[in-house]
Design an enzyme around this catalytic site. Structure first.
Site, PDB file in Angstrom:
ATOM      1  N   GLY A   1       6.789  -5.584  -1.796  1.00  0.00           N
ATOM      2  CA  GLY A   1       7.502  -4.459  -1.685  1.00  0.00           C
ATOM      3  C   GLY A   1       8.043  -4.506  -0.161  1.00  0.00           C
ATOM      4  O   GLY A   1       8.027  -5.705   0.217  1.00  0.00           O
ATOM      5  N   GLY A   2       8.593  -3.260   0.198  1.00  0.00           N
ATOM      6  CA  GLY A   2       8.904  -3.424   1.624  1.00  0.00           C
ATOM      7  C   GLY A   2       7.941  -3.622   2.691  1.00  0.00           C
ATOM      8  O   GLY A   2       8.355  -4.352   3.494  1.00  0.00           O
ATOM      9  N   MET A   3       7.010  -3.259   2.495  1.00  0.00           N
ATOM     10  CA  MET A   3       5.895  -3.333   3.850  1.00  0.00           C
ATOM     11  C   MET A   3       4.762  -3.887   3.386  1.00  0.00           C
ATOM     12  O   MET A   3       3.835  -4.375   4.276  1.00  0.00           O
ATOM     13  CB  MET A   3       5.411  -1.876   4.348  1.00  0.00           C
ATOM     14  CG  MET A   3       6.679  -1.251   4.575  1.00  0.00           C
ATOM     15  SD  MET A   3       6.078   0.668   5.326  1.00  0.00           S
ATOM     16  CE  MET A   3       5.672   0.255   6.912  1.00  0.00           C
TER      17      MET A   3
ATOM     18  N   LYS B   1      -3.499  -5.758  -1.933  1.00  0.00           N
ATOM     19  CA  LYS B   1      -2.381  -5.373  -1.137  1.00  0.00           C
ATOM     20  C   LYS B   1      -2.249  -5.997   0.499  1.00  0.00           C
ATOM     21  O   LYS B   1      -3.564  -5.718   1.023  1.00  0.00           O
ATOM     22  CB  LYS B   1      -2.439  -3.779  -0.889  1.00  0.00           C
ATOM     23  CG  LYS B   1      -1.191  -3.292  -0.366  1.00  0.00           C
ATOM     24  CD  LYS B   1      -1.485  -1.730  -0.376  1.00  0.00           C
ATOM     25  CE  LYS B   1       0.139  -0.964   0.027  1.00  0.00           C
ATOM     26  NZ  LYS B   1      -0.017   0.189  -0.421  1.00  0.00           N
TER      27      LYS B   1
ATOM     28  N   ASP C   1       3.024  12.511  -0.889  1.00  0.00           N
ATOM     29  CA  ASP C   1       3.817  11.617  -1.636  1.00  0.00           C
ATOM     30  C   ASP C   1       3.422  11.615  -3.100  1.00  0.00           C
ATOM     31  O   ASP C   1       3.485  10.612  -3.554  1.00  0.00           O
ATOM     32  CB  ASP C   1       3.959  10.327  -0.927  1.00  0.00           C
ATOM     33  CG  ASP C   1       5.263   9.798  -1.272  1.00  0.00           C
ATOM     34  OD1 ASP C   1       6.408  10.516  -1.766  1.00  0.00           O
ATOM     35  OD2 ASP C   1       5.423   8.261  -1.052  1.00  0.00           O
TER      36      ASP C   1
END
Length: 269
Positions: free
Chosen positions: A21-23, A41, A134
């Site tokens: 992913g992005g981060m 993760k 979110d």
């Protein structure tokens, strides 16, 4: 170029790369004691110099550790390893609610049951003083057996009793606009539990509609029995909304077990 897949991250043996992913980078690993599959993760190396990102990453682990509920992803551990930081969570075999909506028709009864399960997860978080902030179909997984799991607590917020943060820093709006309450867009520092309820209202609308709505809400398209419930969940003014998700669960459960649901169901259901 992506560095080769590590053999171990902390005590977890790594089987394969799941996604980048992005981060963060997700790996599939296994628990040393039981061998059960685990999602690991890892914070992307380029963020290891960013204190704010590190803080958010570890904060996510703390929140998952706090939440122990069948509808919320479970934490196995977190910590440092030679490649930086990791969080180890239960591996959930399933697809996101977003993918599910794009692929499968959902009956009205099933939609209401899914909404109630997500509401129970929220209820558990809210009881522990956590606002998710979110909630969206990408952050809710559905297992092959139909179980619902809320994931991704990267921007969740623990309601601190004393306001420690100085209000001189302008909080950035983080979240996903379509699912965000009006107050979260305008004054992110003023989000409350009712802000999560608004997000759940949009998800509920999409589940009952049977497709993604891209932020366009027409309650007249909803079955009669849920219009009032969704209208209350989606009030633009925070104070007019459900203040406690327990009340929303009550209304949805009454609807689920009412003759109205039978009447509202489409013939195609």
């Amino acid at each position: 170029p992506l560095s080769p897949t590590p053999q171990f991250i902390g005590p977890y043996k790594i089987e394969s790369l799941l996604e980048k992913g992005g981060m963060s980078i997700l790996y599939l690993g296994s628990r040393p004691e039981t061998g059960e599959p685990t999602t690991i993760k890892v914070l992307s190396p380029k963020y290891l110099t960013r204190d704010d990102v590190i803080k958010r990453f570890l904060h996510e682990a703390e929140i998952i550790a706090l939440a122990d509920h069948p509808n919320i992803v479970k934490l196995f551990g977190y910590g440092e390893w030679e490649g930086g930081l990791y969080i180890a969570m239960e591996f959930i075999e399933g697809i996101s609610l977003r993918q599910h909506l794009l692929r499968h028709p959902i009956s009205l009864k099933q939609a209401v049951e899914i909404i109630i399960d997500i509401a129970y997860a929220l209820c558990h978080l809210h009881t522990h003083g956590v606002i998710h902030r979110d909630l969206k179909p990408e952050n809710i997984l559905m297992t092959e057996g139909g179980a619902i799991k809320v994931i991704d607590f990267g921007i969740a917020q623990i309601i601190e009793k004393p306001k420690e943060e100085s209000s001189s820093e302008h909080p950035k709006v983080i979240g996903t606009p379509i699912y965000m309450s009006p107050e979260q867009k305008e004054k992110p520092e003023e989000v409350t539990y009712a802000s999560d309820i608004y997000s759940l209202g949009i998800i509920a609308y999409e589940l009952i509609l049977g497709k993604l709505c891209h932020g366009r809400i027409h309650l007249s398209l909803m079955p009669k029995g849920v219009q009032k419930i969704l209208s209350k969940a989606l009030q633009p003014e925070q104070k007019n909304r459900y203040q406690d998700v327990v009340d929303l669960i009550g209304d949805l459960s009454n609807y689920l077990h009412s003759p109205t649901l039978q009447k509202d169901s489409m013939p195609s259901d």
